[in-house]
Write an enzyme that holds these catalytic residues in place. Structure first.
Site, PDB file in Angstrom:
ATOM      1  N   HIS A  72     -12.686  -0.404  -3.387  1.00 44.40           N
ATOM      2  CA  HIS A  72     -13.733  -0.718  -4.373  1.00 44.40           C
ATOM      3  C   HIS A  72     -14.732  -1.728  -3.437  1.00 44.40           C
ATOM      4  O   HIS A  72     -15.155  -2.636  -4.085  1.00 44.40           O
ATOM      5  CB  HIS A  72     -13.184  -1.451  -5.552  1.00 44.40           C
ATOM      6  CG  HIS A  72     -12.688  -0.395  -6.432  1.00 44.40           C
ATOM      7  ND1 HIS A  72     -13.290   0.295  -7.409  1.00 44.40           N
ATOM      8  CD2 HIS A  72     -11.338  -0.389  -6.662  1.00 44.40           C
ATOM      9  CE1 HIS A  72     -12.427   0.928  -8.028  1.00 44.40           C
ATOM     10  NE2 HIS A  72     -11.050   0.584  -7.935  1.00 44.40           N
TER      11      HIS A  72
ATOM     12  N   ASP B 194      -6.645  -3.152  -6.346  1.00 40.77           N
ATOM     13  CA  ASP B 194      -6.302  -1.949  -7.386  1.00 40.77           C
ATOM     14  C   ASP B 194      -6.733  -0.892  -6.554  1.00 40.77           C
ATOM     15  O   ASP B 194      -7.933  -0.787  -5.721  1.00 40.77           O
ATOM     16  CB  ASP B 194      -6.767  -2.181  -8.806  1.00 40.77           C
ATOM     17  CG  ASP B 194      -8.416  -2.242  -8.584  1.00 40.77           C
ATOM     18  OD1 ASP B 194      -8.764  -3.409  -8.155  1.00 40.77           O
ATOM     19  OD2 ASP B 194      -9.070  -1.489  -9.131  1.00 40.77           O
ATOM     20  N   GLU B 195      -5.952   0.279  -6.917  1.00 39.54           N
ATOM     21  CA  GLU B 195      -6.334   1.780  -6.379  1.00 39.54           C
ATOM     22  C   GLU B 195      -6.767   1.841  -4.910  1.00 39.54           C
ATOM     23  O   GLU B 195      -7.421   2.625  -4.450  1.00 39.54           O
ATOM     24  CB  GLU B 195      -7.703   2.171  -7.339  1.00 39.54           C
ATOM     25  CG  GLU B 195      -7.577   2.117  -8.575  1.00 39.54           C
ATOM     26  CD  GLU B 195      -8.734   2.695  -9.661  1.00 39.54           C
ATOM     27  OE1 GLU B 195      -8.183   3.626 -10.366  1.00 39.54           O
ATOM     28  OE2 GLU B 195      -9.614   1.995  -9.663  1.00 39.54           O
ATOM     29  N   ALA B 196      -5.985   1.172  -4.204  1.00 39.46           N
ATOM     30  CA  ALA B 196      -6.304   1.309  -2.596  1.00 39.46           C
ATOM     31  C   ALA B 196      -5.289   2.451  -2.207  1.00 39.46           C
ATOM     32  O   ALA B 196      -4.286   2.230  -1.231  1.00 39.46           O
ATOM     33  CB  ALA B 196      -5.966   0.040  -1.891  1.00 39.46           C
TER      34      ALA B 196
END
Length: 542
Positions: free
Chosen positions: A280, A344-346
């Site tokens: 992100h 998050d979301e790596a």
């Protein structure tokens, strides 16, 4: 010297109080007040811990009423001043704010020190008698939350900005109240679309009524970087220039951010800044080519969902120098204990590299005196004794990692997407208001209310749960009224879960109490969604 209207009101009111005390002025005989409805939590959100009604007793705020405060309690004067300022426009009463006089009961509302250990630092004891209202607390935060309860018990017309006819009554009785959890947060995403200082301040005003004590500002993401960082001007010049759909770009100067921190603090709310990483991060990568492994800055990203290649280059030392500088400055601007680092979301980062990255970032956060807060993915990759993880997608969480972390000292904040994400639509067929997402499902008011924080993730130590959070991400939120209609009436549901004892949890009661909030919102400019699940009263006009 010209005396302001407020000065004349205060000085005139104080003269009246002194005259009353001295016996020089005797108010006219008071008209009989009909026996009021017994004190009930029927208009209060979050539900108090306990309520003891006094049948037939009613307090009435009158022209000679005063607000007194115990000067031994830091910030008590601030709470009293702010409350008086809220009450004066509609009542038309002077409501002078004066220090309490030991042994002397002044007519009106008093803010007092000493509620006992049971209520802790945020709780309060409220006693409403025929001749006085007393709010007792151990800290000014408790006084502030007691005042929010009194505001809800007063007639909704108290929110008007012009003089209204009375009476201004409160039902008699006693309330003992304190929070279930010490962490009660609202997340506002200013990264996907930028919201100005006045727009954020209005949100603070509205959520503070429900005893929210943390404002989590999502400051950076793929679509925008929203806080100026000295020495890194392109973060805002480039990364802050746009948003989803190319709309609502902008950023906070450091003075803007300080103003928000101060404003939140005046509402007994602590700001938590979020600086995303390692994923992100497209706004940062677009601003500085050296944060990319290939040394090439990608184009700005303005789509709704995350950039498919948004990760900082974790093998370059400049990345950690960058993060150190950013975290140092953000920590210095933020007096609260937490700094959120995302995490998050790596999904494109190897597990070992992800763990190494987080451990380095945690050390930086600690170096600047803050506690690491991150999304659920950080559990298992950081020192659990120094980690707070926010659970957002229970269906995809590593349950074993979270359970192990909780048993080794990690703290957990619960914001399950299927209940707490305020950016989700209310229902599938809502042509009157189409704004919002639905990737996690539709969340009506009852869905936002009916869940239990300590059962969100199986196997955790229930004592590790320190609170709840209500996130509002803004990929599909383009105008400020959209925030209101998505947050209200669902945010009060999350607030009640965070504050009220589990034993008070009752949908029927909450539904009725929520309906009573409608007139207050009408008169304070909160454009809420009139959910068909709630029997709303007729709208009030401002």
């Amino acid at each position: 010297m010209v005396q302001s209207t407020n000065d004349r009101r205060r000085s005139g009111g104080l003269f009246l109080v002194l005259a009353l005390v001295a016996g020089l002025v005797v108010p006219a005989a008071q008209p009989a007040v009909a026996a009021g409805t017994a004190l009930s939590p029927a208009r209060v959100i979050p539900a108090p811990v306990s309520v003891r009604p006094a049948n037939g007793v009613t307090f009435e705020l009158r022209p000679w009423s005063v607000l007194s405060y115990d000067p031994r309690l830091p910030r008590a004067r601030q709470v009293a001043d702010d409350f008086a300022a809220q009450l004066r426009p509609a009542t038309g009463f002077p409501l002078p704010v004066v220090p309490a006089v030991p042994g002397l009961a002044l007519p009106g509302i008093s803010l007092q020190l000493g509620a006992g250990g049971q209520v802790g630092e945020e709780g309060y004891q409220l006693d409403i008698a025929a001749d006085s209202v007393r709010i007792k607390a151990n800290r000014a935060a408790g006084l502030y939350y007691g005042v929010q309860t009194v505001r809800q018990l007063l007639p909704a017309k108290v929110e008007r900005t012009s003089v209204q006819p009375g009476p201004w009554t409160l039902p008699g009785g006693s309330v003992t109240d304190y929070p279930r959890y010490g962490y009660r947060s609202a997340v506002l995403d200013v990264a996907r679309h930028f919201w100005t200082v006045p727009e954020v301040k209005k949100y603070i005003d509205d959520i503070a009524r429900y005893k929210i004590n943390y404002l989590h500002l999502h400051l950076t993401d793929d679509q925008g970087w929203r806080l100026a960082i000295t020495g890194w001007p392109r973060l805002t010049e480039v990364g802050g220039s746009t948003g989803v759909g190319g709309e609502r770009g902008g950023f906070f100067t450091q003075d803007d951010y300080r103003a928000l921190v101060e404003y939140a603090g005046a509402h007994f709310m602590t700001v938590i800044p979020e600086i995303e990483g390692p994923a992100h991060a497209n706004a940062a990568r677009s601003s500085y080519a050296k944060l990319n492994c290939d040394g090439v800055a990608p184009p700005l990203f303005t789509d709704i969902y995350g950039s498919p290649n948004s990760t900082l280059c974790l093998g370059k030392e400049i990345t950690y120098e960058f993060l150190d500088d950013v975290i140092r400055q953000v920590a210095a601007l933020t007096p609260g204990p937490y700094l959120n680092v995302g995490g998050d979301e790596a999904t494109d980062v190897p597990k070992d590299q992800y763990r190494s990255y987080l451990q380095r970032v945690q050390a930086i956060v600690a170096k600047y005196g803050k506690k690491l807060l991150g999304w659920q993915e950080v559990a298992g990759s950081t020192d659990p004794a120094r980690t707070t993880a926010q659970i957002w997608f229970p269906e995809e969480v590593d349950q074993q990692a979270v359970a192990d972390a909780s048993k080794h000292g990690a703290k957990l904040v619960m914001s399950p997407v299927e209940h707490a994400y305020l950016d989700m639509k209310y229902d599938e067929n809502n042509p009157a208001y189409p704004v919002g997402q639905f990737w996690a499902g539709y969340i009506e008011v009852r869905d936002a209310y009916d869940w239990e924080p300590e059962t969100v993730v199986p196997g955790i130590d229930g004592k590790s749960v320190i609170g709840v959070s209500a996130p509002l991400f803004t990929e599909l939120v383009f105008e400020r009224p959209d925030i209101d209609i998505l947050a209200f009436p669902r945010l009060p549901a999350i607030a009640e879960i965070g504050w009220s004892p589990a034993a008070t949890h009752d949908w029927t009661s909450f539904r009725d109490r929520l309906a009573a909030q409608g007139p207050h919102w009408d008169l304070t400019g909160v454009g809420y969604y009139r959910s068909p699940q709630i029997a709303w009263p007729p709208r009030e006009t401002r």
